[in-house]
Structure formats: C-alpha cells, structure tokens
Design a protein around this motif. Structure first.
Motif, PDB file in Angstrom:
ATOM      1  N   THR A  70       1.044  -1.461  -0.108  1.00  0.00           N
ATOM      2  CA  THR A  70       0.329   0.384  -0.223  1.00  0.00           C
ATOM      3  C   THR A  70       0.877   1.183  -0.253  1.00  0.00           C
ATOM      4  O   THR A  70       1.006   2.490  -0.431  1.00  0.00           O
ATOM      5  CB  THR A  70      -1.288   0.244   1.159  1.00  0.00           C
ATOM      6  OG1 THR A  70      -0.323  -0.311   2.312  1.00  0.00           O
ATOM      7  CG2 THR A  70      -1.950  -0.931   0.866  1.00  0.00           C
ATOM      8  N   ASN A  71       1.905   1.190   0.916  1.00  0.00           N
ATOM      9  CA  ASN A  71       2.604   2.261   0.780  1.00  0.00           C
ATOM     10  C   ASN A  71       3.475   2.627  -0.997  1.00  0.00           C
ATOM     11  O   ASN A  71       3.384   4.117  -1.342  1.00  0.00           O
ATOM     12  CB  ASN A  71       3.974   2.541   1.820  1.00  0.00           C
ATOM     13  CG  ASN A  71       2.616   2.518   3.166  1.00  0.00           C
ATOM     14  OD1 ASN A  71       2.513   2.899   3.568  1.00  0.00           O
ATOM     15  ND2 ASN A  71       4.095   2.450   3.441  1.00  0.00           N
ATOM     16  N   THR A  72       4.129   2.000  -1.001  1.00  0.00           N
ATOM     17  CA  THR A  72       4.291   1.995  -2.200  1.00  0.00           C
ATOM     18  C   THR A  72       3.113   2.170  -3.478  1.00  0.00           C
ATOM     19  O   THR A  72       3.624   3.117  -3.994  1.00  0.00           O
ATOM     20  CB  THR A  72       4.487   0.451  -3.008  1.00  0.00           C
ATOM     21  OG1 THR A  72       6.355   0.073  -1.903  1.00  0.00           O
ATOM     22  CG2 THR A  72       5.495   0.800  -4.464  1.00  0.00           C
ATOM     23  N   ALA A  73       2.430   1.609  -3.422  1.00  0.00           N
ATOM     24  CA  ALA A  73       0.991   1.877  -4.211  1.00  0.00           C
ATOM     25  C   ALA A  73       1.009   3.062  -3.983  1.00  0.00           C
ATOM     26  O   ALA A  73       0.715   3.905  -5.428  1.00  0.00           O
ATOM     27  CB  ALA A  73       0.320   1.394  -4.072  1.00  0.00           C
ATOM     28  N   MET A  74       0.719   4.246  -2.774  1.00  0.00           N
ATOM     29  CA  MET A  74       0.749   5.192  -2.654  1.00  0.00           C
ATOM     30  C   MET A  74       1.611   6.376  -3.211  1.00  0.00           C
ATOM     31  O   MET A  74       0.705   7.409  -3.865  1.00  0.00           O
ATOM     32  CB  MET A  74       0.209   5.307  -1.374  1.00  0.00           C
ATOM     33  CG  MET A  74      -0.888   4.878  -0.458  1.00  0.00           C
ATOM     34  SD  MET A  74      -0.824   4.983   1.042  1.00  0.00           S
ATOM     35  CE  MET A  74      -1.350   7.191   1.164  1.00  0.00           C
ATOM     36  N   GLU A  75       3.042   6.127  -3.296  1.00  0.00           N
ATOM     37  CA  GLU A  75       3.915   6.678  -3.890  1.00  0.00           C
ATOM     38  C   GLU A  75       3.647   6.667  -5.290  1.00  0.00           C
ATOM     39  O   GLU A  75       3.431   7.796  -5.954  1.00  0.00           O
ATOM     40  CB  GLU A  75       5.147   6.207  -3.445  1.00  0.00           C
ATOM     41  CG  GLU A  75       6.371   7.088  -3.641  1.00  0.00           C
ATOM     42  CD  GLU A  75       6.300   8.312  -3.370  1.00  0.00           C
ATOM     43  OE1 GLU A  75       7.248   9.072  -3.679  1.00  0.00           O
ATOM     44  OE2 GLU A  75       5.379   8.962  -2.254  1.00  0.00           O
ATOM     45  N   ILE A  76       3.102   5.720  -6.053  1.00  0.00           N
ATOM     46  CA  ILE A  76       2.974   5.380  -7.312  1.00  0.00           C
ATOM     47  C   ILE A  76       2.205   6.905  -8.053  1.00  0.00           C
ATOM     48  O   ILE A  76       2.153   7.585  -8.694  1.00  0.00           O
ATOM     49  CB  ILE A  76       3.530   4.027  -7.762  1.00  0.00           C
ATOM     50  CG1 ILE A  76       4.190   3.079  -7.748  1.00  0.00           C
ATOM     51  CG2 ILE A  76       3.093   4.586  -9.436  1.00  0.00           C
ATOM     52  CD1 ILE A  76       4.218   1.808  -8.031  1.00  0.00           C
ATOM     53  N   LYS A  77       0.910   6.112  -6.800  1.00  0.00           N
ATOM     54  CA  LYS A  77      -0.264   7.785  -6.986  1.00  0.00           C
ATOM     55  C   LYS A  77       0.622   8.562  -6.619  1.00  0.00           C
ATOM     56  O   LYS A  77      -0.405   9.312  -8.043  1.00  0.00           O
ATOM     57  CB  LYS A  77      -1.323   6.482  -6.544  1.00  0.00           C
ATOM     58  CG  LYS A  77      -1.949   5.258  -6.909  1.00  0.00           C
ATOM     59  CD  LYS A  77      -3.211   4.985  -6.385  1.00  0.00           C
ATOM     60  CE  LYS A  77      -3.290   3.547  -6.901  1.00  0.00           C
ATOM     61  NZ  LYS A  77      -4.395   3.283  -5.920  1.00  0.00           N
ATOM     62  N   ARG A  78       0.526   9.060  -6.245  1.00  0.00           N
ATOM     63  CA  ARG A  78       1.114  10.479  -6.018  1.00  0.00           C
ATOM     64  C   ARG A  78       2.287  10.816  -7.425  1.00  0.00           C
ATOM     65  O   ARG A  78       1.941  11.716  -7.529  1.00  0.00           O
ATOM     66  CB  ARG A  78       2.061  10.295  -4.456  1.00  0.00           C
ATOM     67  CG  ARG A  78       2.536  11.963  -4.147  1.00  0.00           C
ATOM     68  CD  ARG A  78       3.321  12.022  -2.995  1.00  0.00           C
ATOM     69  NE  ARG A  78       4.361  11.492  -4.020  1.00  0.00           N
ATOM     70  CZ  ARG A  78       5.420  12.525  -4.327  1.00  0.00           C
ATOM     71  NH1 ARG A  78       5.263  13.366  -5.269  1.00  0.00           N
ATOM     72  NH2 ARG A  78       6.617  12.257  -4.609  1.00  0.00           N
ATOM     73  N   LEU A  79       3.433  10.466  -7.460  1.00  0.00           N
ATOM     74  CA  LEU A  79       3.779  10.308  -8.583  1.00  0.00           C
ATOM     75  C   LEU A  79       3.067  10.836  -9.590  1.00  0.00           C
ATOM     76  O   LEU A  79       3.485  11.264 -11.031  1.00  0.00           O
ATOM     77  CB  LEU A  79       5.214   9.779  -8.603  1.00  0.00           C
ATOM     78  CG  LEU A  79       6.385   9.323  -7.717  1.00  0.00           C
ATOM     79  CD1 LEU A  79       6.879   8.113  -8.139  1.00  0.00           C
ATOM     80  CD2 LEU A  79       7.253  10.485  -8.123  1.00  0.00           C
TER      81      LEU A  79
END
Length: 88
Positions: free
Chosen positions: A47-56
């Motif tokens: 989830t943390n990685t997915a949130m960072e990818i979506k932020r990017l």
C-alpha cells in the motif's frame, strides 16, 4: 544584409529546437500512459508503494498540464521504476 542573415539564423534555430520540445511532450504522454496501465495492475499488498506511485502519477499529470514536460517525464519514470519493483 547582416540583419537578414541574423534573422535567418534565429529562424533556423527556432525551427531546429521545436522538434526537441515535441519529443519531450510525446515522451511525457507515453510514459504517463504506461504508468497508468501499471497502476491498474498493481498488487494490493504494497500500500505504501502504491500510494507513492499514485502520487507520482498525479504529480506527473500536473506537470504535463502546466507544460513542464521534463518534470513529467522524470516523475513518470520514477513511478514506473517503483511499479516495476512492486510488480516484476
């Protein structure tokens, strides 16, 4: 005579530079599309990685909207790198 030659040089420089900007825009668009496709296939485990990818992704879209294609390409590439690590 000198002013005509000088004007010709400026026009030539402008015409040669324009494909470079178009290339950045096309690269931005293609990287964004690739990142959008990756986001839809992300596993639900990181989830943390997915949130960072979506932020990017959001930041890259905002950069594209503001006309900053270089920043768009950089952010989309970072997002793709993270997405590839999360879902090899």
């Amino acid at each position: 005579m000198k002013s005509t030659a000088l004007a010709g040089l400026f026009i030539s420089a402008a015409m040669l530079a324009s494909p470079v900007f178009a290339a950045d825009n096309n690269l931005c668009t293609s990287k964004l599309q690739e990142l959008k496709n990756k986001v839809t296939s992300l596993p639900a485990t990181s989830t943390n990685t997915a949130m960072e990818i979506k932020r990017l992704l959001s930041s890259a879209e905002a950069s594209q909207a503001s006309g900053d294609d270089k920043k768009c390409v950089t952010e989309a590439t970072q997002g793709l790198s993270l997405a590839n690590q999360a879902n090899p």
